[in-house]
Design a protein around this motif. Structure first.
Motif, PDB file in Angstrom:
ATOM      1  N   LEU A   1      65.405  53.221  52.146  1.00  0.00           N
ATOM      2  CA  LEU A   1      66.592  53.070  52.990  1.00  0.00           C
ATOM      3  C   LEU A   1      67.785  52.515  52.203  1.00  0.00           C
ATOM      4  O   LEU A   1      68.925  52.715  52.608  1.00  0.00           O
ATOM      5  N   ASP A   2      67.527  51.848  51.093  1.00  0.00           N
ATOM      6  CA  ASP A   2      68.619  51.340  50.274  1.00  0.00           C
ATOM      7  C   ASP A   2      69.401  52.468  49.614  1.00  0.00           C
ATOM      8  O   ASP A   2      70.562  52.291  49.256  1.00  0.00           O
ATOM      9  N   TYR A   3      68.776  53.629  49.438  1.00  0.00           N
ATOM     10  CA  TYR A   3      69.438  54.769  48.807  1.00  0.00           C
ATOM     11  C   TYR A   3      70.172  55.658  49.807  1.00  0.00           C
ATOM     12  O   TYR A   3      70.839  56.607  49.413  1.00  0.00           O
ATOM     13  N   LEU A   4      70.034  55.382  51.083  1.00  0.00           N
ATOM     14  CA  LEU A   4      70.659  56.208  52.111  1.00  0.00           C
ATOM     15  C   LEU A   4      72.176  56.303  51.960  1.00  0.00           C
ATOM     16  O   LEU A   4      72.729  57.404  52.058  1.00  0.00           O
ATOM     17  N   PRO A   5      72.917  55.207  51.721  1.00  0.00           N
ATOM     18  CA  PRO A   5      74.373  55.340  51.548  1.00  0.00           C
ATOM     19  C   PRO A   5      74.756  56.215  50.353  1.00  0.00           C
ATOM     20  O   PRO A   5      75.741  56.960  50.414  1.00  0.00           O
ATOM     21  N   ILE A   6      73.963  56.173  49.291  1.00  0.00           N
ATOM     22  CA  ILE A   6      74.262  57.005  48.116  1.00  0.00           C
ATOM     23  C   ILE A   6      74.077  58.471  48.461  1.00  0.00           C
ATOM     24  O   ILE A   6      74.930  59.311  48.139  1.00  0.00           O
ATOM     25  N   PHE A   7      72.967  58.799  49.150  1.00  0.00           N
ATOM     26  CA  PHE A   7      72.738  60.187  49.537  1.00  0.00           C
ATOM     27  C   PHE A   7      73.781  60.669  50.543  1.00  0.00           C
ATOM     28  O   PHE A   7      74.195  61.825  50.508  1.00  0.00           O
ATOM     29  N   MET A   8      74.200  59.774  51.441  1.00  0.00           N
ATOM     30  CA  MET A   8      75.242  60.155  52.401  1.00  0.00           C
ATOM     31  C   MET A   8      76.559  60.450  51.681  1.00  0.00           C
ATOM     32  O   MET A   8      77.244  61.426  52.009  1.00  0.00           O
ATOM     33  N   GLN A   9      76.910  59.651  50.704  1.00  0.00           N
ATOM     34  CA  GLN A   9      78.150  59.881  49.967  1.00  0.00           C
ATOM     35  C   GLN A   9      78.062  61.164  49.141  1.00  0.00           C
ATOM     36  O   GLN A   9      79.026  61.922  49.072  1.00  0.00           O
ATOM     37  N   MET A  10      76.916  61.416  48.513  1.00  0.00           N
ATOM     38  CA  MET A  10      76.753  62.655  47.757  1.00  0.00           C
ATOM     39  C   MET A  10      76.844  63.868  48.683  1.00  0.00           C
ATOM     40  O   MET A  10      77.489  64.874  48.364  1.00  0.00           O
ATOM     41  N   GLY A  11      76.197  63.797  49.856  1.00  0.00           N
ATOM     42  CA  GLY A  11      76.269  64.892  50.817  1.00  0.00           C
ATOM     43  C   GLY A  11      77.684  65.123  51.316  1.00  0.00           C
ATOM     44  O   GLY A  11      78.129  66.269  51.464  1.00  0.00           O
ATOM     45  N   LEU A  12      78.410  64.044  51.550  1.00  0.00           N
ATOM     46  CA  LEU A  12      79.799  64.160  51.989  1.00  0.00           C
ATOM     47  C   LEU A  12      80.663  64.793  50.900  1.00  0.00           C
ATOM     48  O   LEU A  12      81.489  65.673  51.189  1.00  0.00           O
ATOM     49  N   ALA A  13      80.465  64.395  49.658  1.00  0.00           N
ATOM     50  CA  ALA A  13      81.262  64.954  48.561  1.00  0.00           C
ATOM     51  C   ALA A  13      80.954  66.435  48.360  1.00  0.00           C
ATOM     52  O   ALA A  13      81.870  67.256  48.243  1.00  0.00           O
ATOM     53  N   VAL A  14      79.678  66.810  48.345  1.00  0.00           N
ATOM     54  CA  VAL A  14      79.304  68.218  48.166  1.00  0.00           C
ATOM     55  C   VAL A  14      79.787  69.036  49.354  1.00  0.00           C
ATOM     56  O   VAL A  14      80.323  70.148  49.190  1.00  0.00           O
ATOM     57  N   GLY A  15      79.637  68.514  50.559  1.00  0.00           N
ATOM     58  CA  GLY A  15      80.107  69.216  51.750  1.00  0.00           C
ATOM     59  C   GLY A  15      81.612  69.429  51.734  1.00  0.00           C
ATOM     60  O   GLY A  15      82.104  70.498  52.115  1.00  0.00           O
ATOM     61  N   PHE A  16      82.354  68.418  51.299  1.00  0.00           N
ATOM     62  CA  PHE A  16      83.808  68.548  51.222  1.00  0.00           C
ATOM     63  C   PHE A  16      84.208  69.641  50.232  1.00  0.00           C
ATOM     64  O   PHE A  16      85.083  70.467  50.520  1.00  0.00           O
ATOM     65  N   VAL A  17      83.558  69.678  49.082  1.00  0.00           N
ATOM     66  CA  VAL A  17      83.880  70.688  48.069  1.00  0.00           C
ATOM     67  C   VAL A  17      83.562  72.084  48.592  1.00  0.00           C
ATOM     68  O   VAL A  17      84.377  73.009  48.480  1.00  0.00           O
TER      69      VAL A  17
END
Length: 121
Positions: free
Chosen positions: A6-22
């Motif tokens: 669960l500590d890695y969840l914010p990192i995965f959310m940010q990566m998903g947001l960045a890839v989705g935005f691109v």
């Protein structure tokens, strides 16, 4: 200090947001962007000068060699900064390790000077 997934969840959310935005930006621009083409728009353009000859002129290897060496010695500074901050805490062991690191870099530096990699013809 222990961590769980669960500590890695914010990192995965940010990566998903960045890839989705691109991905959405690229797809959206293909649908919303203008699709007009003409002879003038499809021409090669470089500083307003008509291109003459082949644009695939090979660069000298020395150019790339100097660029790679710059990056190599720039990374050295990245390793020196945390060492300098924690100099007193690392003690003699940290000093010996840094002397070994710097001596290896100096051997490489003297090697490239001997091979005349930094001299321009």
């Amino acid at each position: 200090m222990q961590s769980n997934q669960l500590d890695y969840l914010p990192i995965f959310m940010q990566m998903g947001l960045a890839v989705g935005f691109v991905v959405l930006t690229i797809i959206g621009s293909s649908f919303l962007g203008p699709k007009r083409s003409s002879v003038n728009k499809d021409k090669n353009f470089e500083s307003g000068i008509e291109s003459i000859g082949n644009a695939r002129i090979p660069f000298s290897v020395k150019y790339f060699l100097v660029a790679i060496l710059f990056v190599l010695f720039d990374v050295e500074v990245i390793f020196l900064y945390p060492w300098a901050i924690n100099f007193q805490e690392l003690g003699m062991e940290g000093m010996v390790k840094m002397v070994i690191f710097m001596s290896l870099l100096l051997v490489g530096f003297f090697y490239i000077i001997k091979k005349k990699a930094l001299e321009w013809d």
